[in-house]
Design a protein around this motif. Structure first.
Motif, PDB file in Angstrom:
ATOM      1  N   LEU A   1      54.825  46.771  22.879  1.00 17.05           N
ATOM      2  CA  LEU A   1      54.160  46.092  21.763  1.00 17.05           C
ATOM      3  C   LEU A   1      54.881  44.772  21.503  1.00 17.05           C
ATOM      4  N   TYR A   2      54.117  43.709  21.309  1.00 16.26           N
ATOM      5  CA  TYR A   2      54.725  42.398  21.035  1.00 16.26           C
ATOM      6  C   TYR A   2      53.744  41.611  20.163  1.00 16.26           C
ATOM      7  N   ALA A   3      54.269  40.612  19.469  1.00 20.57           N
ATOM      8  CA  ALA A   3      53.409  39.777  18.613  1.00 20.57           C
ATOM      9  C   ALA A   3      53.131  38.415  19.232  1.00 20.57           C
ATOM     10  N   THR A   4      54.054  37.906  20.031  1.00 13.72           N
ATOM     11  CA  THR A   4      53.847  36.576  20.613  1.00 13.72           C
ATOM     12  C   THR A   4      54.117  36.603  22.113  1.00 13.72           C
ATOM     13  N   MET A   5      53.328  35.804  22.829  1.00  6.45           N
ATOM     14  CA  MET A   5      53.517  35.642  24.274  1.00  6.45           C
ATOM     15  C   MET A   5      53.343  34.153  24.589  1.00  6.45           C
ATOM     16  N   TRP A   6      54.110  33.661  25.557  1.00  8.83           N
ATOM     17  CA  TRP A   6      53.967  32.277  25.995  1.00  8.83           C
ATOM     18  C   TRP A   6      52.522  32.033  26.411  1.00  8.83           C
ATOM     19  N   ARG A   7      51.944  30.908  25.986  1.00  6.47           N
ATOM     20  CA  ARG A   7      50.532  30.627  26.227  1.00  6.47           C
ATOM     21  C   ARG A   7      50.365  29.509  27.246  1.00  6.47           C
ATOM     22  N   ASP A   8      49.331  29.642  28.060  1.00  6.79           N
ATOM     23  CA  ASP A   8      48.988  28.604  29.033  1.00  6.79           C
ATOM     24  C   ASP A   8      47.597  28.075  28.671  1.00  6.79           C
ATOM     25  N   MET A   9      47.139  27.071  29.385  1.00 10.74           N
ATOM     26  CA  MET A   9      45.782  26.556  29.176  1.00 10.74           C
ATOM     27  C   MET A   9      44.784  27.566  29.738  1.00 10.74           C
ATOM     28  N   SER A  10      43.702  27.790  29.027  1.00 14.14           N
ATOM     29  CA  SER A  10      42.604  28.583  29.581  1.00 14.14           C
ATOM     30  C   SER A  10      41.952  27.788  30.716  1.00 14.14           C
ATOM     31  N   ALA A  11      41.551  28.499  31.755  1.00 16.42           N
ATOM     32  CA  ALA A  11      40.876  27.835  32.879  1.00 16.42           C
ATOM     33  C   ALA A  11      39.364  28.060  32.816  1.00 16.42           C
ATOM     34  N   ILE A  12      38.868  28.428  31.627  1.00 18.88           N
ATOM     35  CA  ILE A  12      37.451  28.825  31.564  1.00 18.88           C
ATOM     36  C   ILE A  12      36.511  27.681  31.938  1.00 18.88           C
ATOM     37  N   ARG A  13      36.889  26.443  31.640  1.00 19.04           N
ATOM     38  CA  ARG A  13      36.011  25.322  32.010  1.00 19.04           C
ATOM     39  C   ARG A  13      36.456  24.643  33.304  1.00 19.04           C
ATOM     40  N   LYS A  14      37.501  25.156  33.919  1.00 14.44           N
ATOM     41  CA  LYS A  14      37.958  24.595  35.200  1.00 14.44           C
ATOM     42  C   LYS A  14      37.249  25.351  36.333  1.00 14.44           C
ATOM     43  N   TYR A  15      35.975  25.070  36.477  1.00 19.85           N
ATOM     44  CA  TYR A  15      35.146  25.870  37.393  1.00 19.85           C
ATOM     45  C   TYR A  15      35.617  25.806  38.832  1.00 19.85           C
ATOM     46  N   GLY A  16      36.323  24.728  39.166  1.00 24.01           N
ATOM     47  CA  GLY A  16      36.849  24.615  40.525  1.00 24.01           C
ATOM     48  C   GLY A  16      37.891  25.673  40.857  1.00 24.01           C
ATOM     49  N   LEU A  17      38.455  26.314  39.806  1.00 27.43           N
ATOM     50  CA  LEU A  17      39.477  27.347  40.025  1.00 27.43           C
ATOM     51  C   LEU A  17      38.894  28.749  40.071  1.00 27.43           C
ATOM     52  N   HIS A  18      37.588  28.894  39.790  1.00 32.04           N
ATOM     53  CA  HIS A  18      37.006  30.231  39.691  1.00 32.04           C
ATOM     54  C   HIS A  18      36.717  30.782  41.082  1.00 32.04           C
ATOM     55  N   ARG A  19      37.328  31.896  41.399  1.00 33.14           N
ATOM     56  CA  ARG A  19      37.204  32.479  42.736  1.00 33.14           C
ATOM     57  C   ARG A  19      36.911  33.977  42.630  1.00 33.14           C
ATOM     58  N   GLY A  20      36.507  34.555  43.745  1.00 32.64           N
ATOM     59  CA  GLY A  20      36.362  36.004  43.852  1.00 32.64           C
ATOM     60  C   GLY A  20      35.417  36.577  42.804  1.00 32.64           C
ATOM     61  N   ALA A  21      35.925  37.502  42.006  1.00 35.30           N
ATOM     62  CA  ALA A  21      35.101  38.123  40.960  1.00 35.30           C
ATOM     63  C   ALA A  21      35.065  37.274  39.689  1.00 35.30           C
ATOM     64  N   ARG A  22      35.755  36.116  39.720  1.00 34.77           N
ATOM     65  CA  ARG A  22      35.824  35.247  38.542  1.00 34.77           C
ATOM     66  C   ARG A  22      36.226  36.082  37.314  1.00 34.77           C
ATOM     67  N   ILE A  23      37.279  36.867  37.497  1.00 39.03           N
ATOM     68  CA  ILE A  23      37.740  37.755  36.425  1.00 39.03           C
ATOM     69  C   ILE A  23      38.123  36.914  35.208  1.00 39.03           C
ATOM     70  N   GLN A  24      37.556  37.284  34.051  1.00 37.33           N
ATOM     71  CA  GLN A  24      37.776  36.495  32.840  1.00 37.33           C
ATOM     72  C   GLN A  24      39.016  36.936  32.074  1.00 37.33           C
ATOM     73  N   ARG A  25      39.182  38.276  31.951  1.00 39.02           N
ATOM     74  CA  ARG A  25      40.273  38.770  31.099  1.00 39.02           C
ATOM     75  C   ARG A  25      40.447  40.264  31.323  1.00 39.02           C
TER      76      ARG A  25
END
Ligand SMILES: [Fe+2]
Length: 327
Positions: free
Chosen positions: A124-148
């Protein structure tokens, strides 16, 4: 099979299932499967650990693969709403005689490592280091395009015990399967915190063991597409069940096995469950449309094989009922 009323004000506030930590034998083989084939993003790769996330995720990781040489599950991760929830959780576990201690975990804030009523390891944790979402970076979407990540699914030796533990923590029952006994017994339960069908599910079986981690895709077409991708990339044997539609949860699915046998589900199209008066859906164990809405039974391996949790003995199940099995 006592159903219990939902707990709307739990002792601490778990938001959702957040990540899983798995042991693998060959990180290069794991990377080929999860990244090159399924299309997960690499947030970070160290000498012995791969931190993966889906394309919409800002959290640093939802699947952590550690090259330990042992096909184990080290933790099921959940995020909580605020730091104080970790202190409330520590007291709650201690009051019940359950193991709970603060540990250091890379890229996470204070983390409470605890064991649930059956001995499953939880982070259990309250905070995690965050990165940029790639949801609009369609060039990075591969395979099953797993969202989350969507959910965790486990075998338990005692479904009633697991149900009561998570019900007390505010997880709400959305669907369940019961046996033909008089009175009926829980065979399986689906429980949620985040407002869809589940964050955690339990099925009767030798346990506790991790059955699978469920990863969300935007559409069922992504799941059909990954079948073609897997077949073309030499992963035919890794497709265990599906594609198909569950009766339970109404979700479209494909079950795969990674190179170490950990089961990963691609999952989409369940439904909203946030209403306070949402009534759980009941299924009987003998209903063929329970497993697959189109009537196809699941393979035997699906009911028998799973990932052992580190430091947690596997016990035989309380119930001996037999589900419908294909082969
Ligand atoms: Fe699932």
């Amino acid at each position: 099979m006592p159903l219990k009323p939902p707990v709307f004000n739990p002792p601490f506030n778990i938001l959702r299932a957040s990540h899983v930590v798995l042991g693998v034998s060959d990180l290069a083989a794991s990377r080929a499967f999860y990244v090159d084939c399924l299309g997960m993003l690499v947030t970070e790769a160290t000498k012995d650990t791969l931190y993966l996330r889906g394309i919409e995720e800002r959290n640093h990781h939802s699947i952590v693969l550690r090259e330990t040489g042992e096909s184990l599950c080290y933790a099921l991760g959940y995020n909580v709403a605020e730091e104080e929830d970790l202190d409330r959780a520590a007291k709650w576990f201690a009051a019940r005689g359950l193991s709970a201690k603060m540990v250091e975990r890379p890229h996470q804030g204070r983390t409470l490592l605890a064991r649930d009523a059956r001995g499953m390891p939880l982070e259990l944790y309250a905070t995690m280091w965050r990165d940029m979402s790639a949801i609009r970076k369609y060039g990075l979407h591969r395979g099953a395009r797993i969202q989350r990540i969507d959910h965790l699914n486990c075998f338990t030796d005692d479904v009633q015990s697991s149900f009561e533990f998570y019900n007390d923590l505010g997880f709400r029952l959305t669907e369940y399967t019961d046996t033909e006994d008089v009175p009926p017994q829980f065979w399986a339960v689906w429980m949620q915190r985040k407002g869809n069908v589940h964050d955690i599910a339990f099925t009767n079986g030798a346990g506790p063991r991790l059955h699978h981690v469920g990863m969300w895709t935007a559409t069922s077409l992504d799941i059909l597409h990954i079948c073609d991708v897997m077949a073309a990339m030499g992963y035919v044997q890794n497709m265990e069940r599906g594609p198909g539609r569950h009766g339970i949860s109404n979700a479209f699915f494909l079950y795969t096995r990674d190179p170490d046998g950990h089961r990963v589900e691609m999952f989409t199209s369940d439904y909203l469950t946030v209403d306070h008066d949402n009534e759980p859906v009941r299924w009987t164990l003998r209903d063929p449309q329970r497993q697959t809405f189109w009537g196809h039974p699941a393979p035997k391996s699906w009911f028998e094989e799973g990932t052992v949790f580190e430091g947690c003995p596997v016990r035989p199940p309380v119930l001996e009922a037999q589900p419908i099995v294909a082969r």
